[in-house]
Design a protein around this motif. Sequence first.
Motif, mmCIF file in Angstrom:
data_model
loop_
_atom_site.group_PDB
_atom_site.id
_atom_site.type_symbol
_atom_site.label_atom_id
_atom_site.label_comp_id
_atom_site.label_asym_id
_atom_site.label_seq_id
_atom_site.Cartn_x
_atom_site.Cartn_y
_atom_site.Cartn_z
ATOM 1 N N UNK A 83 40.594 38.801 44.036
ATOM 2 C CA UNK A 83 39.616 38.467 45.070
ATOM 3 C C UNK A 83 38.202 38.574 44.503
ATOM 4 N N UNK A 84 37.291 37.823 45.119
ATOM 5 C CA UNK A 84 35.887 37.908 44.757
ATOM 6 C C UNK A 84 35.057 37.550 45.975
ATOM 7 N N UNK A 85 33.797 37.933 45.937
ATOM 8 C CA UNK A 85 32.921 37.670 47.071
ATOM 9 C C UNK A 85 32.766 36.182 47.272
ATOM 10 N N UNK A 86 32.645 35.785 48.505
ATOM 11 C CA UNK A 86 32.577 34.370 48.839
ATOM 12 C C UNK A 86 31.257 33.775 48.371
ATOM 13 N N UNK A 87 31.312 33.078 47.227
ATOM 14 C CA UNK A 87 30.154 32.359 46.702
ATOM 15 C C UNK A 87 30.623 30.974 46.275
ATOM 16 N N UNK A 88 29.711 30.070 46.253
ATOM 17 C CA UNK A 88 30.091 28.698 45.927
ATOM 18 C C UNK A 88 30.512 28.561 44.466
ATOM 19 N N UNK A 89 29.820 29.286 43.583
ATOM 20 C CA UNK A 89 30.108 29.163 42.163
ATOM 21 C C UNK A 89 30.351 30.539 41.552
ATOM 22 N N UNK A 90 31.281 30.605 40.615
ATOM 23 C CA UNK A 90 31.496 31.799 39.817
ATOM 24 C C UNK A 90 30.837 31.605 38.458
ATOM 25 N N UNK A 91 30.270 32.675 37.916
ATOM 26 C CA UNK A 91 29.743 32.601 36.559
ATOM 27 C C UNK A 91 30.887 32.269 35.604
ATOM 28 N N UNK A 92 30.631 31.479 34.567
ATOM 29 C CA UNK A 92 31.708 31.128 33.624
ATOM 30 C C UNK A 92 32.434 32.333 33.060
ATOM 31 N N UNK A 93 31.721 33.420 32.771
ATOM 32 C CA UNK A 93 32.387 34.604 32.224
ATOM 33 C C UNK A 93 33.350 35.201 33.260
ATOM 34 N N UNK A 94 32.950 35.158 34.538
ATOM 35 C CA UNK A 94 33.813 35.696 35.586
ATOM 36 C C UNK A 94 35.032 34.808 35.784
ATOM 37 N N UNK A 95 34.810 33.507 35.749
ATOM 38 C CA UNK A 95 35.941 32.575 35.895
ATOM 39 C C UNK A 95 36.928 32.721 34.740
ATOM 40 N N UNK A 96 36.407 32.950 33.534
ATOM 41 C CA UNK A 96 37.278 33.139 32.376
ATOM 42 C C UNK A 96 38.175 34.359 32.566
ATOM 43 N N UNK A 97 37.593 35.474 33.009
ATOM 44 C CA UNK A 97 38.379 36.690 33.230
ATOM 45 C C UNK A 97 39.362 36.481 34.370
ATOM 46 N N UNK A 98 38.915 35.808 35.429
ATOM 47 C CA UNK A 98 39.802 35.534 36.560
ATOM 48 C C UNK A 98 41.038 34.766 36.114
ATOM 49 N N UNK A 99 40.836 33.683 35.375
ATOM 50 C CA UNK A 99 41.966 32.858 34.948
ATOM 51 C C UNK A 99 42.875 33.617 33.985
ATOM 52 N N UNK A 100 42.304 34.471 33.153
ATOM 53 C CA UNK A 100 43.105 35.258 32.216
ATOM 54 C C UNK A 100 43.999 36.249 32.972
ATOM 55 N N UNK A 101 43.412 37.000 33.906
ATOM 56 C CA UNK A 101 44.193 37.979 34.659
ATOM 57 C C UNK A 101 45.262 37.279 35.495
ATOM 58 N N UNK A 102 44.875 36.158 36.091
ATOM 59 C CA UNK A 102 45.827 35.381 36.882
ATOM 60 C C UNK A 102 47.025 34.984 36.020
ATOM 61 N N UNK A 103 46.763 34.511 34.818
ATOM 62 C CA UNK A 103 47.836 34.104 33.908
ATOM 63 C C UNK A 103 48.722 35.287 33.524
ATOM 64 N N UNK A 104 48.103 36.446 33.251
ATOM 65 C CA UNK A 104 48.880 37.619 32.840
ATOM 66 C C UNK A 104 49.794 38.116 33.956
ATOM 67 N N UNK A 105 49.288 38.128 35.172
ATOM 68 C CA UNK A 105 50.099 38.609 36.294
ATOM 69 C C UNK A 105 51.230 37.626 36.587
ATOM 70 N N UNK A 106 50.922 36.341 36.507
ATOM 71 C CA UNK A 106 51.967 35.346 36.757
ATOM 72 C C UNK A 106 53.036 35.369 35.662
ATOM 73 N N UNK A 107 52.645 35.638 34.420
ATOM 74 C CA UNK A 107 53.631 35.788 33.348
ATOM 75 C C UNK A 107 54.524 36.999 33.619
ATOM 76 N N UNK A 108 53.927 38.080 34.124
ATOM 77 C CA UNK A 108 54.716 39.263 34.469
ATOM 78 C C UNK A 108 55.699 38.934 35.587
#
Length: 314
Positions: A269-294
């Motif tokens: 989850x993240x605060x409701x904003x229109x855009x995420x900083x690229x660094x935040x989006x990178x971490x989000x997608x990485x964690x999402x991938x790791x949890x889904x692999x698990x």
Amino acid sequence: MDLLGALKVLVRVTETGSFSAVARERELTQAAVAKQISQLEEHFGVRLFHRTTRKLSLTDDGRMLLDLTRPVLDGVEGIEASLGRQSASPVGLVRVGVSVTASHFLTERLPSLLADNPGLKVELVASDRFGDMVEDRLDLALRIGEITDASLVQRRCGIFPRVVVAAASYIDRYGKPTTPADLASHTCIVLDVGPDSDVWTFVTPEGPKGFRVSGGFLANDARAVHRAAHRGYGIAFLGLLEVLDDLRSGELVRLLSEFPAPLLPVSLVYSSRRHLAPRTRLVLEFVLEQVREAQALIQAASHETRSSTVAPIL
């Protein structure tokens, strides 16, 4: 004065609560950070911070400027991302809220992301009691359970149950429970998170049913419960994602797998904003991938268990 740069400093000083932290993050002197804040105060003709030797807090004018600044910076980041002007390697700090025991799951996996992105920094903020993401200065949070805060944007990672676990040393001394009712005669380690924390719920042939457990040790910190289980004190009831690596390594053994607990959603989850900083989006997608692999690993292990007579590991 670089107004945009100074506004970014204002946001980071507010989020970190420290001039020195922002100075380290941006590789500046503390005096240079303080100068940018002073330039903002002079530019707008207001005082932005209450300063004491121990605490830094926003004035009312500072809070107003911060609230006006955030959407401006979000818009600029969105423009940069859309036009491809962001650095190929995202830089800066991302603060991620996570439960205490789930922090172990991310700790084992984040080094690969950081190795590929040397300008990126990730701070895990571990707690079993979650508050306001903005007040806690969190960019992302990994949450277990239903999300009821409508102000948060959520990305569903998977669905995981709680599982009953114990160390092999405990099982060697006291044996395994064969039904949830048997837990009454075992030493259980209770994670005290509120009323009825000592009632563990399982799916039985008659439907979901709660079973009261007891033991000499309880804690409001999942890390303490996790550690006590490791030491062989008793039986614990923790999220499967939180003990996944322990089960794979054999440090903990899953019990009562034929009596699953109700499934719990795991979300980023993240605060409701229109855009995420690229660094935040990178971490989000990485964690999402790791949890889904698990999740996929657990599903594969469950399928193998159903087609064999071997006791389940996960």
